[in-house]
Design a protein around this motif. Structure first.
Motif, PDB file in Angstrom:
ATOM      1  N   HIS A 119       0.801  -1.216   0.000  1.00  0.00           N
ATOM      2  CA  HIS A 119       0.000   0.000   0.000  1.00  0.00           C
ATOM      3  C   HIS A 119       0.840   1.275   0.000  1.00  0.00           C
ATOM      4  N   SER A 120       2.137   1.134   0.222  1.00  0.00           N
ATOM      5  CA  SER A 120       2.990   2.332   0.192  1.00  0.00           C
ATOM      6  C   SER A 120       3.196   2.828  -1.234  1.00  0.00           C
ATOM      7  N   ASN A 121       3.094   1.913  -2.203  1.00  0.00           N
ATOM      8  CA  ASN A 121       3.261   2.340  -3.598  1.00  0.00           C
ATOM      9  C   ASN A 121       2.154   1.828  -4.517  1.00  0.00           C
ATOM     10  N   GLY A 122       1.191   1.056  -3.954  1.00  0.00           N
ATOM     11  CA  GLY A 122       0.055   0.586  -4.736  1.00  0.00           C
ATOM     12  C   GLY A 122       0.346  -0.592  -5.637  1.00  0.00           C
ATOM     13  N   ARG A 123       1.514  -1.211  -5.489  1.00  0.00           N
ATOM     14  CA  ARG A 123       1.866  -2.318  -6.383  1.00  0.00           C
ATOM     15  C   ARG A 123       1.263  -3.633  -5.907  1.00  0.00           C
ATOM     16  N   VAL A 124       0.704  -4.377  -6.850  1.00  0.00           N
ATOM     17  CA  VAL A 124       0.122  -5.691  -6.571  1.00  0.00           C
ATOM     18  C   VAL A 124       1.065  -6.767  -7.104  1.00  0.00           C
ATOM     19  N   TYR A 125       1.436  -7.699  -6.234  1.00  0.00           N
ATOM     20  CA  TYR A 125       2.299  -8.819  -6.619  1.00  0.00           C
ATOM     21  C   TYR A 125       1.455 -10.091  -6.713  1.00  0.00           C
ATOM     22  N   ILE A 126       1.430 -10.710  -7.883  1.00  0.00           N
ATOM     23  CA  ILE A 126       0.814 -12.024  -8.055  1.00  0.00           C
ATOM     24  C   ILE A 126       1.941 -13.050  -7.951  1.00  0.00           C
ATOM     25  N   ILE A 127       1.899 -13.915  -6.928  1.00  0.00           N
ATOM     26  CA  ILE A 127       2.984 -14.857  -6.687  1.00  0.00           C
ATOM     27  C   ILE A 127       2.750 -16.082  -7.572  1.00  0.00           C
ATOM     28  N   THR A 128       3.378 -16.068  -8.736  1.00  0.00           N
ATOM     29  CA  THR A 128       3.000 -17.005  -9.796  1.00  0.00           C
ATOM     30  C   THR A 128       3.351 -18.452  -9.493  1.00  0.00           C
ATOM     31  N   ASP A 129       4.377 -18.692  -8.664  1.00  0.00           N
ATOM     32  CA  ASP A 129       4.718 -20.097  -8.397  1.00  0.00           C
ATOM     33  C   ASP A 129       3.884 -20.677  -7.262  1.00  0.00           C
ATOM     34  N   ARG A 130       2.832 -19.955  -6.852  1.00  0.00           N
ATOM     35  CA  ARG A 130       1.917 -20.495  -5.843  1.00  0.00           C
ATOM     36  C   ARG A 130       0.497 -20.688  -6.375  1.00  0.00           C
ATOM     37  N   VAL A 131       0.196 -20.114  -7.527  1.00  0.00           N
ATOM     38  CA  VAL A 131      -1.189 -20.146  -8.010  1.00  0.00           C
ATOM     39  C   VAL A 131      -1.337 -21.048  -9.223  1.00  0.00           C
ATOM     40  N   ARG A 132      -2.533 -21.570  -9.389  1.00  0.00           N
ATOM     41  CA  ARG A 132      -2.839 -22.388 -10.559  1.00  0.00           C
ATOM     42  C   ARG A 132      -3.205 -21.482 -11.728  1.00  0.00           C
ATOM     43  N   ALA A 133      -2.951 -21.960 -12.917  1.00  0.00           N
ATOM     44  CA  ALA A 133      -3.235 -21.168 -14.115  1.00  0.00           C
ATOM     45  C   ALA A 133      -4.696 -20.722 -14.156  1.00  0.00           C
ATOM     46  N   ALA A 134      -5.597 -21.618 -13.752  1.00  0.00           N
ATOM     47  CA  ALA A 134      -7.033 -21.307 -13.805  1.00  0.00           C
ATOM     48  C   ALA A 134      -7.424 -20.190 -12.840  1.00  0.00           C
ATOM     49  N   ASP A 135      -6.575 -19.932 -11.817  1.00  0.00           N
ATOM     50  CA  ASP A 135      -6.902 -18.907 -10.824  1.00  0.00           C
ATOM     51  C   ASP A 135      -6.451 -17.510 -11.221  1.00  0.00           C
ATOM     52  N   ILE A 136      -5.594 -17.416 -12.240  1.00  0.00           N
ATOM     53  CA  ILE A 136      -4.985 -16.123 -12.581  1.00  0.00           C
ATOM     54  C   ILE A 136      -6.027 -15.055 -12.935  1.00  0.00           C
ATOM     55  N   PRO A 137      -6.990 -15.333 -13.845  1.00  0.00           N
ATOM     56  CA  PRO A 137      -7.937 -14.258 -14.190  1.00  0.00           C
ATOM     57  C   PRO A 137      -8.718 -13.721 -12.992  1.00  0.00           C
ATOM     58  N   ALA A 138      -9.237 -14.620 -12.155  1.00  0.00           N
ATOM     59  CA  ALA A 138     -10.018 -14.160 -11.001  1.00  0.00           C
ATOM     60  C   ALA A 138      -9.147 -13.405 -10.013  1.00  0.00           C
ATOM     61  N   LEU A 139      -7.896 -13.848  -9.833  1.00  0.00           N
ATOM     62  CA  LEU A 139      -7.004 -13.192  -8.876  1.00  0.00           C
ATOM     63  C   LEU A 139      -6.650 -11.783  -9.345  1.00  0.00           C
ATOM     64  N   VAL A 140      -6.341 -11.648 -10.627  1.00  0.00           N
ATOM     65  CA  VAL A 140      -6.050 -10.316 -11.173  1.00  0.00           C
ATOM     66  C   VAL A 140      -7.283  -9.422 -11.044  1.00  0.00           C
ATOM     67  N   LEU A 141      -8.437  -9.982 -11.354  1.00  0.00           N
ATOM     68  CA  LEU A 141      -9.685  -9.226 -11.251  1.00  0.00           C
ATOM     69  C   LEU A 141      -9.897  -8.742  -9.821  1.00  0.00           C
ATOM     70  N   HIS A 142      -9.670  -9.603  -8.843  1.00  0.00           N
ATOM     71  CA  HIS A 142      -9.808  -9.227  -7.430  1.00  0.00           C
ATOM     72  C   HIS A 142      -8.861  -8.088  -7.073  1.00  0.00           C
ATOM     73  N   GLU A 143      -7.578  -8.344  -7.325  1.00  0.00           N
ATOM     74  CA  GLU A 143      -6.555  -7.429  -6.813  1.00  0.00           C
ATOM     75  C   GLU A 143      -6.627  -6.053  -7.465  1.00  0.00           C
ATOM     76  N   ILE A 144      -6.793  -6.027  -8.766  1.00  0.00           N
ATOM     77  CA  ILE A 144      -6.858  -4.736  -9.446  1.00  0.00           C
ATOM     78  C   ILE A 144      -8.206  -4.076  -9.200  1.00  0.00           C
ATOM     79  N   GLY A 145      -9.260  -4.894  -9.143  1.00  0.00           N
ATOM     80  CA  GLY A 145     -10.601  -4.347  -8.914  1.00  0.00           C
ATOM     81  C   GLY A 145     -10.742  -3.654  -7.573  1.00  0.00           C
ATOM     82  N   VAL A 146      -9.984  -4.102  -6.573  1.00  0.00           N
ATOM     83  CA  VAL A 146     -10.060  -3.491  -5.246  1.00  0.00           C
ATOM     84  C   VAL A 146      -9.528  -2.069  -5.273  1.00  0.00           C
ATOM     85  N   HIS A 147      -8.433  -1.864  -5.982  1.00  0.00           N
ATOM     86  CA  HIS A 147      -7.687  -0.621  -5.828  1.00  0.00           C
ATOM     87  C   HIS A 147      -7.854   0.378  -6.968  1.00  0.00           C
TER      88      HIS A 147
END
Length: 205
Positions: free
Chosen positions: A108-136
C-alpha cells in the motif's frame, strides 16, 4: 475508598495509553495486505511469471495488462523475485495462518500488486487479477474501453463456469439491483465492483 494515583503512576498510564493509541493507528493502515488460498489449493507446478502474464493478457487484453505492468501497478513474480519485505510478510502470513498461504500481496505504500505465480494455478490467474486490481483501481479507466468490454465478457464466462466468487457476486447483484438487466454492461460493472468489495473484505492485514 479508591486507590489514589500518584503523579508518577499517572504519567505511566498516560504513556501506556498513548502507546496503545499509536499502535492502533498504525494497525488500521497496514502497509501490506494479502490475498490467500488454502494450502491444498496451491499450485503444485510452478507457473512462470511470463506464463501467468500471458494468461492474464488472454483474459483481459494485452494492452490493459501491459499498461498495468508498465505503470508498476501489477507485477507477476515468483516468490523469490519479490522484495525482501514482501517475502517476509508472506512467510509470516503462512506462520500466522496454518493451512493458508498468501498468493498475492499489495504494497500500500506504492500501490503495487504482486501475483505470486509459483503459488497459483493457471485457472486462478484471471479471477485473482480481477480481485486485486478491482479493489484498488477503476478497471474501466485502467483497461480502456476495448479491453474493459473484453473483461465484461470474461466475467460472463467465469459465471458460466465454476468460479464461485463470480457466481456469488452475480447472485448478490441480481438480488439487490433487480432493475438492471443481467445482459447490460451496468449489471456486469456492478458484479465486478462486488467482486472487488468481497476481495477487500477478505484481505488480512
Amino acid at each position: 475508598g479508591g486507590v489514589e494515583l500518584t503523579s508518577e503512576m499517572r504519567r505511566e498510564l498516560d504513556a501506556a495509553l498513548r502507546a496503545r493509541l499509536g499502535a492502533g493507528a498504525v494497525a488500521e493502515e497496514p502497509k501490506i495486505s494479502a490475498a490467500a488460498r488454502d494450502t491444498a489449493e496451491l499450485s503444485r507446478t510452478a507457473l512462470s511469471p511470463e506464463s501467468a502474464r500471458a494468461i492474464a493478457e488472454e483474459a483481459f487484453g494485452a494492452d490493459g495488462i501491459s499498461g498495468l505492468v508498465r505503470r508498476g501497478i501489477l507485477d507477476f513474480t515468483a516468490f523469490a523475485g519479490m522484495p525482501a519485505a514482501m517475502q517476509d510478510y508472506a512467510e509470516k502470513y503462512g506462520r500466522d495462518n496454518p493451512g493458508r498461504e498468501a498468493v498475492a500481496l499489495t504494497d500500500h505504500s506504492n500501490g503495487r500488486v504482486y501475483i505470486i505465480t509459483d503459488r497459483v494455478r493457471a485457472a486462478d490467474i484471471p479471477a485473482l487479477v480481477l480481485h486485486e486490481i478491482g479493489v484498488h483501481y477503476g478497471l474501466k479507466k485502467m483497461l480502456g474501453p476495448r479491453d474493459y468490454a473484453r473483461l465484461l465478457n470474461e466475467v460472463k464466462l467465469m459465471r458460466a463456469g465454476s468460479n464461485t466468487v463470480v457466481r456469488e457476486a452475480w447472485t448478490f447483484v441480481a438480488t439487490h439491483y433487480g432493475d438492471l438487466p443481467e445482459s447490460s454492461d451496468e449489471f456486469l460493472s456492478e458484479v465486478i465492483a462486488r467482486i472487488g468489495e468481497d476481495a477487500a473484505s477478505h484481505k488480512t492485514p
